[in-house]
Design a protein around this motif. Structure first.
Motif, PDB file in Angstrom:
ATOM      1  N   SER A 175       0.838  -1.195   0.000  1.00  0.00           N
ATOM      2  CA  SER A 175       0.000   0.000   0.000  1.00  0.00           C
ATOM      3  C   SER A 175       0.872   1.243   0.000  1.00  0.00           C
ATOM      4  N   GLY A 176       0.469   2.237  -0.764  1.00  0.00           N
ATOM      5  CA  GLY A 176       1.205   3.491  -0.822  1.00  0.00           C
ATOM      6  C   GLY A 176       0.744   4.390  -1.948  1.00  0.00           C
ATOM      7  N   HIS A 177       0.357   3.805  -3.071  1.00  0.00           N
ATOM      8  CA  HIS A 177      -0.143   4.600  -4.189  1.00  0.00           C
ATOM      9  C   HIS A 177      -1.520   5.165  -3.856  1.00  0.00           C
ATOM     10  N   ARG A 178      -1.801   6.332  -4.434  1.00  0.00           N
ATOM     11  CA  ARG A 178      -3.086   6.988  -4.192  1.00  0.00           C
ATOM     12  C   ARG A 178      -4.055   6.811  -5.356  1.00  0.00           C
ATOM     13  N   ASP A 179      -3.630   6.038  -6.348  1.00  0.00           N
ATOM     14  CA  ASP A 179      -4.489   5.745  -7.497  1.00  0.00           C
ATOM     15  C   ASP A 179      -4.052   4.399  -8.069  1.00  0.00           C
ATOM     16  N   GLY A 180      -4.671   3.974  -9.160  1.00  0.00           N
ATOM     17  CA  GLY A 180      -4.358   2.676  -9.739  1.00  0.00           C
ATOM     18  C   GLY A 180      -2.895   2.538 -10.112  1.00  0.00           C
ATOM     19  N   VAL A 181      -2.426   1.298 -10.173  1.00  0.00           N
ATOM     20  CA  VAL A 181      -1.038   0.987 -10.511  1.00  0.00           C
ATOM     21  C   VAL A 181      -0.996   0.533 -11.958  1.00  0.00           C
ATOM     22  N   MET A 182      -0.328   1.327 -12.799  1.00  0.00           N
ATOM     23  CA  MET A 182      -0.335   1.074 -14.228  1.00  0.00           C
ATOM     24  C   MET A 182       0.724   0.061 -14.667  1.00  0.00           C
ATOM     25  N   THR A 183       1.886   0.060 -14.023  1.00  0.00           N
ATOM     26  CA  THR A 183       2.978  -0.789 -14.472  1.00  0.00           C
ATOM     27  C   THR A 183       3.835  -1.221 -13.291  1.00  0.00           C
ATOM     28  N   LEU A 194      11.068  -4.435  -5.917  1.00  0.00           N
ATOM     29  CA  LEU A 194      10.034  -4.263  -6.921  1.00  0.00           C
ATOM     30  C   LEU A 194       9.795  -2.772  -7.135  1.00  0.00           C
ATOM     31  N   VAL A 195       9.555  -2.385  -8.398  1.00  0.00           N
ATOM     32  CA  VAL A 195       9.275  -0.994  -8.746  1.00  0.00           C
ATOM     33  C   VAL A 195       7.861  -0.933  -9.317  1.00  0.00           C
ATOM     34  N   SER A 196       7.112   0.071  -8.903  1.00  0.00           N
ATOM     35  CA  SER A 196       5.748   0.235  -9.398  1.00  0.00           C
ATOM     36  C   SER A 196       5.518   1.680  -9.818  1.00  0.00           C
ATOM     37  N   GLY A 197       4.756   1.851 -10.890  1.00  0.00           N
ATOM     38  CA  GLY A 197       4.384   3.166 -11.379  1.00  0.00           C
ATOM     39  C   GLY A 197       2.878   3.316 -11.371  1.00  0.00           C
ATOM     40  N   GLY A 198       2.382   4.398 -10.785  1.00  0.00           N
ATOM     41  CA  GLY A 198       0.948   4.546 -10.589  1.00  0.00           C
ATOM     42  C   GLY A 198       0.331   5.659 -11.400  1.00  0.00           C
ATOM     43  N   CYS A 199      -0.976   5.670 -11.407  1.00  0.00           N
ATOM     44  CA  CYS A 199      -1.725   6.741 -12.062  1.00  0.00           C
ATOM     45  C   CYS A 199      -1.618   8.052 -11.310  1.00  0.00           C
ATOM     46  N   LEU A 309       7.760   1.381 -17.446  1.00  0.00           N
ATOM     47  CA  LEU A 309       8.988   1.270 -16.675  1.00  0.00           C
ATOM     48  C   LEU A 309       9.877   0.219 -17.325  1.00  0.00           C
ATOM     49  N   ARG A 310      11.174   0.494 -17.362  1.00  0.00           N
ATOM     50  CA  ARG A 310      12.120  -0.501 -17.860  1.00  0.00           C
ATOM     51  C   ARG A 310      13.469  -0.266 -17.192  1.00  0.00           C
ATOM     52  N   ALA A 311      13.991  -1.292 -16.520  1.00  0.00           N
ATOM     53  CA  ALA A 311      15.281  -1.206 -15.835  1.00  0.00           C
ATOM     54  C   ALA A 311      16.388  -1.709 -16.743  1.00  0.00           C
ATOM     55  N   THR A 312      17.574  -1.119 -16.607  1.00  0.00           N
ATOM     56  CA  THR A 312      18.720  -1.590 -17.373  1.00  0.00           C
ATOM     57  C   THR A 312      19.175  -2.939 -16.826  1.00  0.00           C
ATOM     58  N   GLN A 313      19.929  -3.652 -17.628  1.00  0.00           N
ATOM     59  CA  GLN A 313      20.301  -5.015 -17.265  1.00  0.00           C
ATOM     60  C   GLN A 313      21.215  -5.059 -16.045  1.00  0.00           C
ATOM     61  N   ASP A 314      22.018  -4.022 -15.840  1.00  0.00           N
ATOM     62  CA  ASP A 314      22.908  -3.994 -14.680  1.00  0.00           C
ATOM     63  C   ASP A 314      22.207  -3.535 -13.408  1.00  0.00           C
TER      64      ASP A 314
END
Length: 445
Positions: A175-183, A194-199, A309-314
């Motif tokens: 819990s922490g986002h104030r709207d839907g989680v898009m990715t 884990l990384v999350s991006g929200g609306c 969202l996209r993380a680099t391989q390193d």
């Protein structure tokens, strides 16, 4: 050149010449827009796709089903597809598809019908079903995890949920986002992050071993460009230490020196020392309970929903895209915006996009309406623009093994982009008129 450097140089040259393939075609059975693509991580052979008509399909991108043009054009038709007619099929749009990281026997689909399903590839049956509280926007599985089999899921609900394949239940609710989680995106350097991006425009980092998020990216916190390498930073530290005059020591050393000095109780010197210790403690950074960080921080990474969202391989950098039509590159260690000025882009709104990174050439592929723009990660300059779709592009996936790019669009097509190397063929003396590929060995019987 060393073997790794040579291989990297060859791959970089191939990626730089990438263009619409004239020798490989993927025939999509979907009757709706293609929303998600992924090639399996074990063989780099099977392409998985999900579409808005509620269907998912698998293709073999290394072995063609048939050929045309005298064997020069390889046709890749789907091995099988799962649609609404299937007894366990999704009712609405399939928004995300993910391969099981260590085996091609399982794959995962998430849909707007509020279900995440785990499928057996061999039997094409759903072996597990997770009911979500809202539309599923994105799912992810860690490619480096050895201690868990968790599916991270983002939905229109404000919480990120982790589904465990081993137990068939939800193990975490973040819990922490104030709207839907898009990715959602797992770290490529730690199986627990884990990384999350929200609306709500926020990008949050979670350590699933403890409560609360430990980092919220803020677009106002910035640093210029790439951070220095370890060798550079150590050399700078050595120069600073050498520049200090002899006879002077740091406050910590002086404090330790004062501690070793014998003092009489009740003297002014002891009172002054205790005062100094309190001041020294006051300057230290106080640790905040991890459960408090998510509720106290309201920083945003984008002016609008985070759509990719996209993380680099390193695992050192994170690329993000938002509804503000901005791309941002983040230093994960410091949590700062690197201020790489990506050239103007027009990203589609109201839908998550899937970006791809080719680290050999430091390029990132970003869906920009009906085209795919290729940017240099460190300068933000446009390397080239890939045009071939007739409608908006939703997803890109880069196959590192073959240096190929696969894109899915609202025009229901899956296009293959490969290095523009001329097709070289040889005619066999024993079979006149039939073309044999050059990569067939000539020394075996």
């Amino acid at each position: 050149m060393r073997p790794r450097s040579f291989a990297s140089r060859v791959r970089s040259g191939r990626i730089a010449s990438i263009d619409l393939s004239n020798r490989k075609e993927v025939f999509s059975p979907h009757k709706g827009s293609v929303n998600s693509l992924q090639v399996d991580l074990t063989e780099g052979r099977y392409l998985l796709s999900g579409a808005s008509d509620g269907s998912a399909a698998i293709y073999d991108v290394q072995h063609a089903t048939d050929y045309e043009g005298g064997g020069l054009i390889a046709k890749h038709r789907c091995l099988f597809s799962i649609g609404k007619h299937h007894e366990h099929g999704h009712k609405y749009s399939v928004s995300t598809v993910v391969w099981y990281p260590i085996d091609t026997g399982l794959f995962v689909t998430g849909s707007f019908d509020q279900h995440i399903k785990v499928w057996d590839t061999n039997t094409t049956q759903a072996v597990m079903n997770f009911k979500m509280p809202g539309k599923v926007y994105g799912t992810a599985m860690s490619s480096i995890a050895t201690s868990h089999m968790l599916i991270a899921a983002g939905s229109e609900d404000v919480q990120v949920r982790l589904c465990d394949i081993a137990s068939g239940a939800f193990t975490h609710t973040l819990s922490g986002h104030r709207d839907g989680v898009m990715t959602v995106e797992w770290s490529t350097s730690s199986e627990w992050v884990l990384v999350s991006g929200g609306c709500d425009g926020a990008i949050r980092f979670w350590d699933i071993r403890r409560a609360g998020c430990f980092l919220v990216l803020d677009q106002s916190r910035s640093q210029m460009g790439k951070r220095p390498s370890i060798s550079e930073s150590t050399s700078k530290k050595g120069m600073v230490s050498q520049s200090l005059p002899t006879g002077h020591c740091s406050s910590a050393k002086s404090l330790m020196h004062h501690k070793k000095t014998p003092l009489r109780p009740g003297t002014k010197q002891l009172a002054n020392l205790r005062k100094n210790q309190i001041v020294a403690k006051g300057t230290m950074v106080q640790r905040v309970h991890p459960g408090m960080s998510s509720s106290r921080s309201h920083a945003t990474a984008h002016y609008g929903a985070v759509t990719g969202l996209r993380a680099t391989q390193d695992g050192m950098y994170l690329l993000s895209a938002g509804l503000d039509s901005r791309l941002r590159l983040w230093d994960i260690e410091s949590g700062c915006n690197t201020l790489v000025n990506f050239e103007s882009t027009r990203l589609q709104s109201g839908k998550a996009i899937q970006m791809a990174i080719a680290e050999e050439a430091s390029l990132v592929f970003v869906p920009c309406m009906t085209s795919v723009k290729v940017f240099d990660i460190w300068t933000g300059m446009t390397s080239c623009t890939l045009r071939g779709h007739f409608e908006a592009v939703n997803c890109c996936y880069y196959n590192r093994q073959d240096q190929e790019l696969y894109t899915g669009s609202n025009d229901r097509q899956i296009l293959v982009w490969s290095p523009s190397i001329p097709v070289i063929a040889e005619v066999d003396d024993h079979r006149t008129g039939q073309v044999s590929w050059l990569d067939v060995d000539r020394w075996s019987d």
